[in-house]
Write an enzyme that holds these catalytic residues in place. Sequence first.
Site, PDB file in Angstrom:
ATOM      1  CB  VAL A 189       6.543   4.415   7.484  1.00  0.00           C
ATOM      2  CG1 VAL A 189       7.162   5.005   8.738  1.00  0.00           C
ATOM      3  CG2 VAL A 189       7.210   3.086   7.156  1.00  0.00           C
ATOM      4  CG  HIS A 190       1.415   5.817   4.446  1.00  0.00           C
ATOM      5  ND1 HIS A 190       1.426   6.454   5.664  1.00  0.00           N
ATOM      6  CD2 HIS A 190       0.747   6.629   3.597  1.00  0.00           C
ATOM      7  CE1 HIS A 190       0.789   7.598   5.559  1.00  0.00           C
ATOM      8  NE2 HIS A 190       0.374   7.739   4.326  1.00  0.00           N
ATOM      9  CD  GLU A 230      -8.537   8.153  17.387  1.00  0.00           C
ATOM     10  OE1 GLU A 230      -9.779   8.343  17.428  1.00  0.00           O
ATOM     11  OE2 GLU A 230      -7.752   8.926  16.812  1.00  0.00           O
ATOM     12  NE  ARG A 239      -7.965  12.212   6.689  1.00  0.00           N
ATOM     13  CZ  ARG A 239      -6.991  11.603   6.009  1.00  0.00           C
ATOM     14  NH1 ARG A 239      -5.741  11.706   6.434  1.00  0.00           N
ATOM     15  NH2 ARG A 239      -7.254  10.898   4.942  1.00  0.00           N
ATOM     16  CE  LYS A 275      -1.372  13.180  11.216  1.00  0.00           C
ATOM     17  NZ  LYS A 275      -2.352  12.834  10.145  1.00  0.00           N
TER      18      LYS A 275
END
Length: 436
Positions: free
Chosen positions: A111-112, A308, A355, A378
């Site tokens: 988390v940020h 990835e 994005r 998201k």
Amino acid sequence: MLQLEGAKCSFLLCLGISIVICSAIYLRAKVRMKPEPLIVSVGCRPFDAKCSTFLSSPEEGLEWHRRDCQVESYIFNSHLNCSQLTKDLHFITRPLSDEEESYPLAFILTVHKELELFVRLLRAVYAPQNVYCVHMDAKAPWQYRTAIRRLVGCLPNNVFLSSRSETVTYAGFSRLQADVNCMRDLARSEVAWRKVVNTCGQDFPVKSNLELVRYMRSKEWRDRNMTPGVRQPTAMGYRTEIQHREIVGSYVAPRGRAWKKEPAPHGLKVYFGTAYYALTRDFVDFALTSPVAQDLLEWSRDTYSPDEHYWVTLNHIKEAPGSHVDGGWNGDIRSIKWRDQEGTAHKGCKGRYVRDICIYGLEDLPWIIDRNSMFANKFESDSFPEALDCLEQWHRDKQLRQATVPIEPSWLLAIQVHSNRSSSSSSYHNSSAGGP
């Protein structure tokens, strides 16, 4: 005779005192057993009318009202003790079934930003038998870091901060390193967790913990890792064929065509897939100790978005514990609406693209629920808050209806309230879950 009378009086006195004490204890216990009134928080955002499609139907004359809309203020309130904090934030404090208790899971949460999203994610996946490593971005604001430390400090038995914090860069090696740091910590955990799942702060679960356990224990995945992906397509070759450099905390840039990379070590064939996974504990030990895994990790430092390719490439090594060399895209880890899949995998984003990934709106929920992946990604609390409100209540209601233990009133995120009365006349009806 006088001695006998004195002994008799002493006995009666002791008996009387004992009766008084026992009565006091009984009355106190009785008061404690009395159900606490369920209060609706003032000013909570009401559920959108479209949300009723997904929530269990309330009894006639009742409607669902949220109890929780002060997540951040609770955490920043230094006067609240931990027991009150976890209760007011509606954390589930007991295993909901023997089946879940016997199969503990490990979670990595990186988390940020968006404190409210983190709290809602943590309490949605939280169960006391599981273990949770929280990686907090080193560049996160100090207020955010202070709040997370406070919450984690209130769940000391099975939630902890990563012992090493990275300054995470989008598509950089630091993102992969953050997961590895948590894995090292989890490998030392005394909790006998069976599989580890990674999440980010904008995820939200779709499956309940019980459903996750059953999915992990299913015949297909019982002894296997989930790392959806395929041989790296030619169009993605630039990620691992050219050296990249990470501008810490900012971005990742290619060094140029002249800066060619050597092939992957040990003759490994590079795979490309999702950064999300579900891994067995033996595989984690392999990733942390195997020279092949460590050489691939070092080789990945100057690649683009190494998370990835790293896990899915390791999972295609035949000797790796729980490997799935023919797995392809199998493993329903995430529901994500990519812009370039519009018209094929989905019918468009009802929120907005960032994005090329959809930030979900309320009208995306039917697709998410129908997919029934482990998680959806998201969400944003500011852009489309009603989507998360609705999914969160749907998810908690499902959890409690699957429970085989009595439901604690504090676990309820929403209650049924008489539509024509004030919030003080609230009631909860959930006979299938056992009641409070």
